[in-house]
Design a protein around this motif. Structure first.
Motif, PDB file in Angstrom:
ATOM      1  N   UNK A 191       0.831  -1.211   0.000  1.00 57.69           N
ATOM      2  CA  UNK A 191       0.000   0.000   0.000  1.00 57.69           C
ATOM      3  C   UNK A 191       0.861   1.254   0.000  1.00 57.69           C
ATOM      4  N   UNK A 192       1.981   1.240   0.726  1.00 62.30           N
ATOM      5  CA  UNK A 192       2.869   2.409   0.731  1.00 62.30           C
ATOM      6  C   UNK A 192       3.503   2.630  -0.637  1.00 62.30           C
ATOM      7  N   UNK A 193       3.907   1.540  -1.288  1.00 66.32           N
ATOM      8  CA  UNK A 193       4.508   1.656  -2.622  1.00 66.32           C
ATOM      9  C   UNK A 193       3.501   2.229  -3.617  1.00 66.32           C
ATOM     10  N   UNK A 194       2.277   1.682  -3.623  1.00 59.34           N
ATOM     11  CA  UNK A 194       1.259   2.156  -4.563  1.00 59.34           C
ATOM     12  C   UNK A 194       0.922   3.620  -4.317  1.00 59.34           C
ATOM     13  N   UNK A 195       0.748   3.980  -3.070  1.00 60.79           N
ATOM     14  CA  UNK A 195       0.406   5.369  -2.736  1.00 60.79           C
ATOM     15  C   UNK A 195       1.524   6.318  -3.136  1.00 60.79           C
ATOM     16  N   UNK A 196       2.774   5.911  -2.933  1.00 59.63           N
ATOM     17  CA  UNK A 196       3.912   6.759  -3.304  1.00 59.63           C
ATOM     18  C   UNK A 196       4.004   6.920  -4.814  1.00 59.63           C
ATOM     19  N   UNK A 197       3.928   5.799  -5.555  1.00 57.75           N
ATOM     20  CA  UNK A 197       4.048   5.849  -7.014  1.00 57.75           C
ATOM     21  C   UNK A 197       2.944   6.700  -7.638  1.00 57.75           C
ATOM     22  N   UNK A 198       1.718   6.494  -7.200  1.00 56.22           N
ATOM     23  CA  UNK A 198       0.590   7.246  -7.758  1.00 56.22           C
ATOM     24  C   UNK A 198       0.637   8.691  -7.274  1.00 56.22           C
ATOM     25  N   UNK A 199       0.945   8.883  -5.996  1.00 61.28           N
ATOM     26  CA  UNK A 199       0.971  10.229  -5.421  1.00 61.28           C
ATOM     27  C   UNK A 199       2.007  11.144  -6.033  1.00 61.28           C
ATOM     28  N   UNK A 200       3.117  10.580  -6.505  1.00 64.22           N
ATOM     29  CA  UNK A 200       4.141  11.402  -7.145  1.00 64.22           C
ATOM     30  C   UNK A 200       3.633  12.026  -8.437  1.00 64.22           C
ATOM     31  N   UNK A 201       2.744  11.332  -9.145  1.00 63.11           N
ATOM     32  CA  UNK A 201       2.228  11.839 -10.418  1.00 63.11           C
ATOM     33  C   UNK A 201       0.981  12.704 -10.233  1.00 63.11           C
ATOM     34  N   UNK A 202       0.206  12.439  -9.188  1.00 62.25           N
ATOM     35  CA  UNK A 202      -1.037  13.175  -8.953  1.00 62.25           C
ATOM     36  C   UNK A 202      -0.825  14.187  -7.825  1.00 62.25           C
ATOM     37  N   UNK A 203      -0.217  15.304  -8.162  1.00 60.83           N
ATOM     38  CA  UNK A 203       0.056  16.326  -7.163  1.00 60.83           C
ATOM     39  C   UNK A 203      -1.232  17.017  -6.737  1.00 60.83           C
ATOM     40  N   UNK A 204      -1.332  17.328  -5.451  1.00 56.11           N
ATOM     41  CA  UNK A 204      -2.478  18.039  -4.865  1.00 56.11           C
ATOM     42  C   UNK A 204      -3.795  17.294  -5.012  1.00 56.11           C
ATOM     43  N   UNK A 205      -3.747  15.973  -5.115  1.00 56.42           N
ATOM     44  CA  UNK A 205      -4.954  15.150  -5.172  1.00 56.42           C
ATOM     45  C   UNK A 205      -4.897  14.193  -3.986  1.00 56.42           C
TER      46      UNK A 205
END
Length: 170
Positions: A86-100
């Protein structure tokens, strides 16, 4: 261990009139932010419910602005435990989706059989694409050879028609 992780995202969309329009724009906007780096992330409409349990549409519109709930699903490979996935997925996706804002909603451990079926399906699809590319490249090479032969003929004719540069200078 391999896991399938579902992350819920709240995507803001501006200047919209209908829920369908907001959902389409949110999916498109999210896809643009994720691609090409994370083209393996599946984007789906999210599910919202009221406190009483009533199902609500994934988009909330107020003053021509919407907040759309989307589910982003990805498979994380070679992790030790579900929390790590879950941490890996959140980090990978979160890096591309700023302010979401993102929230992990589901982590499912994949069995080896499920993973093998997915890889076989992907391999079959890739093989079909490669066959198509081979046919196209064969046709391209045939036409390139014909063009090269005609170019050589025209170069020989040009040499005979045009005088040498040194002859022109004198």
């Amino acid at each position: 261990m391999n896991c399938r992780v579902v992350v819920e995202a709240a995507v803001p969309v501006f200047d919209v009139e209908t829920e369908d329009e907001a959902i389409r724009i949110a999916i498109s906007k999210t896809g643009e932010m994720l691609n090409p780096d994370l083209n393996y992330v599946e984007i789906n409409m999210g599910e919202r419910t009221s406190p009483s349990g009533e199902e609500l549409p994934p988009a909330f519109i107020a003053a021509d602005e919407a907040l759309v709930a989307l589910e982003l699903e990805m498979t994380v490979f070679n992790v030790e435990r579900e929390e790590h996935a879950s941490r890996i997925a959140r980090k990978e996706i979160g890096q591309r989706l700023e302010n979401i804002p993102l929230e992990v909603t589901e982590v499912e451990v994949l069995e080896e059989d499920e993973l093998d079926e997915e890889s076989e399906d992907d391999a079959d699809a890739d093989a079909g694409e490669l066959d198509d590319l081979d046919l196209e490249s064969d046709a391209d090479s045939d036409s390139n050879e014909a063009n090269a032969a005609s170019d050589e003929d025209s170069d020989d004719e040009d040499d005979e028609v045009l005088p040498e540069f040194e002859d022109l200078v004198e």
